[in-house]
Design an enzyme around this catalytic site. Structure first.
Site, short mmCIF file in Angstrom:
data_model
loop_
_atom_site.label_atom_id
_atom_site.label_comp_id
_atom_site.label_asym_id
_atom_site.label_seq_id
_atom_site.Cartn_x
_atom_site.Cartn_y
_atom_site.Cartn_z
N ALA A 167 0.89 -1.34 -0.08
CA ALA A 167 0.00 0.06 -0.23
C ALA A 167 0.91 1.51 0.09
O ALA A 167 0.30 2.40 -0.36
CB ALA A 167 -0.82 0.06 1.23
N THR A 168 2.16 1.41 0.10
CA THR A 168 2.86 2.20 0.36
C THR A 168 3.75 2.45 -0.99
O THR A 168 4.66 3.17 -0.94
CB THR A 168 3.77 2.35 1.89
OG1 THR A 168 4.62 1.44 1.91
CG2 THR A 168 2.88 2.69 2.88
N ASP A 213 4.78 2.31 -5.25
CA ASP A 213 4.51 3.20 -6.32
C ASP A 213 3.27 3.15 -7.04
O ASP A 213 2.64 3.95 -7.42
CB ASP A 213 5.70 3.00 -7.38
CG ASP A 213 5.93 4.11 -8.20
OD1 ASP A 213 5.91 5.38 -7.98
OD2 ASP A 213 5.73 3.85 -9.56
N LYS A 217 0.97 -8.22 -12.78
CA LYS A 217 2.14 -9.14 -13.60
C LYS A 217 3.31 -8.76 -12.87
O LYS A 217 3.53 -7.82 -12.09
CB LYS A 217 1.84 -8.60 -14.74
CG LYS A 217 2.55 -7.03 -15.33
CD LYS A 217 2.43 -6.84 -16.52
CE LYS A 217 3.20 -5.31 -16.67
NZ LYS A 217 4.43 -5.03 -16.35
N HIS A 269 1.03 -7.78 -21.93
CA HIS A 269 0.13 -6.59 -22.39
C HIS A 269 0.01 -6.60 -24.05
O HIS A 269 -1.11 -7.03 -24.51
CB HIS A 269 1.00 -5.29 -22.27
CG HIS A 269 0.88 -4.98 -20.78
ND1 HIS A 269 -0.13 -5.08 -19.97
CD2 HIS A 269 1.90 -4.21 -20.07
CE1 HIS A 269 0.35 -4.43 -18.87
NE2 HIS A 269 1.55 -4.06 -18.91
#
Length: 474
Positions: free
Chosen positions: A6-7, A9, A140, A232
């Site tokens: 959660a912290t 990037d 991914k 992708h």
């Protein structure tokens, strides 16, 4: 929702601002809690975490939306540190949140952590019971080859049912990507020519201006092909090339995309160009003799009646001239072409192209030739252009991660990738992974190694464009 990393990037730039926008738009559940988690040594308290989220929203969120929505969102934020061997603080925070919510509670777990932490985190979720009945969103890369992808899938299925696993590809969440299906299957004009009889070749290009930006630990293990092509560009190809599904639901779309993947010929190293931008080995954390590629261009073909003989050219790289997400379908010439280069004011015989610009908010263009005003019959280049920003209220759209977060909450798998398709893509990649060509150097700010142009000759790459020399305005 439990958000691991959660912290980090990704959470700071995409996930936390995206969750706030969903809340401001009234698209979060009536009752919810978001529990951030991370390693104990850098764990903020709840107040500090809320301050961190507010900064992320201010710096990376959309402006002009959700005024007055911060306080109602902030009260639903909490933070609890956890490691695979020290999960108790997180267990306590989850128990308290679910008690406060009351009634039946759905648990959504998001792994925004490095790939080498996937297995240990999933095993912890199984041992603690936090994964029981929960949904799992996983980022991914889904392995680094066929064997590791299969091993990862076994670990995931040991804790989560397959229909509760959401393998996220944020490209597929883009409005412009989803519009490929609407554009093709909603318009007989285009579906009738979406085949080898009318299309000469297809290009999928995702150049990035950014370099690895301090992510050497990740990139040295991954490289451009694993990072972008397998996860992708191949999935965009599946969207483009699929047969018409029986219905526009998750099962039908996945079936058709996987049929395309099964028909893809193995990646040929001889039809692949890898590159490495000048200065890559001087990046902090990169080995001075690294042969990891920061650029990949390749040609693949689909062995089925619709696409027989049509090359699909894929190109992506770091440190390039522009950041773009562009798909170009180049049509075959008319059976009886009455006009040659000498009849065109540009002096060249430009093909007809259908161009999807997937960079938000997206656009669709069709290039054609028309008679230039005057006494003689000379042709000039023209185009028909559709821009989302000019045609719809942009605020109504969802960014890729926002759409996919919402879909995971509601249980919609349509835009998520599946285990079978992922394993097949690693399978066709095996020849290249076993015998990769040595990366060729290219200048930062360029379009990659010069050999890339020879790869698709006599065709030429759509980018850079437009071909009249004017800069693209993005």
């Amino acid at each position: 929702m439990i958000l691991f990393g959660a912290t980090g990037d990704l959470a700071k730039r995409k996930l936390l601002p995206g969750l706030f926008h969903l809340a401001a738009a009234g698209m979060m559940p009536a009752r919810y809690r978001i529990i951030g988690s991370g390693l104990p040594h850098d764990a903020p308290g709840t107040d500090d975490f809320r301050t961190h989220v507010r900064a992320a929203v201010d710096n990376y969120g959309r402006t002009g939306h959700g005024a007055g929505s911060w306080d109602p969102f902030a009260v639903n934020l909490d933070f609890a540190p956890a490691t695979p061997t020290e999960p108790q603080a997180l267990r306590d925070a989850v128990a308290k949140a679910e008690q406060d919510l009351g009634g039946p509670v759905q648990r959504l777990i998001y792994l925004a952590v490095p790939p080498d932490a996937f297995v240990a985190t999933v095993r912890m979720l199984g041992v603690t019971g936090l994964g029981t009945g929960a949904k799992l969103v996983i980022e991914k890369p889904f392995g680094h080859d066929l064997d590791s992808a299969k091993a990862l899938n076994r670990e995931l299925r040991a804790v989560f049912d397959e229909d509760r696993i959401y393998r996220i590809d944020h490209f597929l969440g883009k409005e412009a990507v989803q519009n490929i299906l609407a554009f093709r299957f909603g318009n007989g004009l285009f579906e009738s020519v979406w085949n080898a009889d009318h299309i000469d070749h297809v290009q999928i290009e995702v150049p990035e201006r950014l370099t690895i930006e301090g992510r050497a630990d990740f990139y040295e293990q991954t490289g451009a092909f694993r990072d972008m092509v397998v996860t992708h560009l191949f999935h965009l190809l599946g969207f483009l090339a699929m047969e018409a599904p029986a219905r526009l639901d998750a099962a039908s779309l996945h079936e058709q995309a996987e049929t395309v993947f099964q028909a893809l010929n193995p990646v040929d190293p001889a039809r692949t160009v890898l590159g490495q931008y000048d200065g890559y080995t001087a990046e902090p954390g990169v080995a001075p003799d690294s042969t990891v590629e920061t650029f990949a261009a390749l040609t693949v073909e689909i062995d089925n009646p619709r696409w027989a003989g049509v090359p699909f050219h894929l190109r992506t790289g770091k440190g390039m001239t522009q950041s773009r997400h562009t798909i170009t379908l180049t049509f075959t010439k008319a059976p009886q072409d009455l006009f040659g280069p000498a009849d065109c004011t540009s002096g060249r015989d430009a093909p007809n192209e259908l161009i999807f610009e997937l960079s938000d908010p997206g656009s669709i263009s069709i290039s054609f030739r028309t008679k230039a005003p005057g006494a003689d019959t000379r042709l000039d280049d023209a185009s028909l252009n559709f821009h989302y920003a000019d045609s719809f209220t942009a605020a109504h759209g969802l960014l890729g991660y926002e759409r996919l977060l919402h879909d995971a909450m509601t249980g919609d798998h349509t835009l998520f990738t599946q285990a079978g398709g992922i394993e097949r893509l690693w399978e066709i990649s095996a020849p290249l992974l076993a015998h990769p060509p040595r990366p060729l150097p290219y200048r930062q700010g360029s379009w990659g190694p010069a050999e890339t142009d020879r790869l698709i000759a006599p065709a030429s790459w759509h980018l850079p464009e437009p071909r009249d020399g004017r800069p693209w305005q993005g």
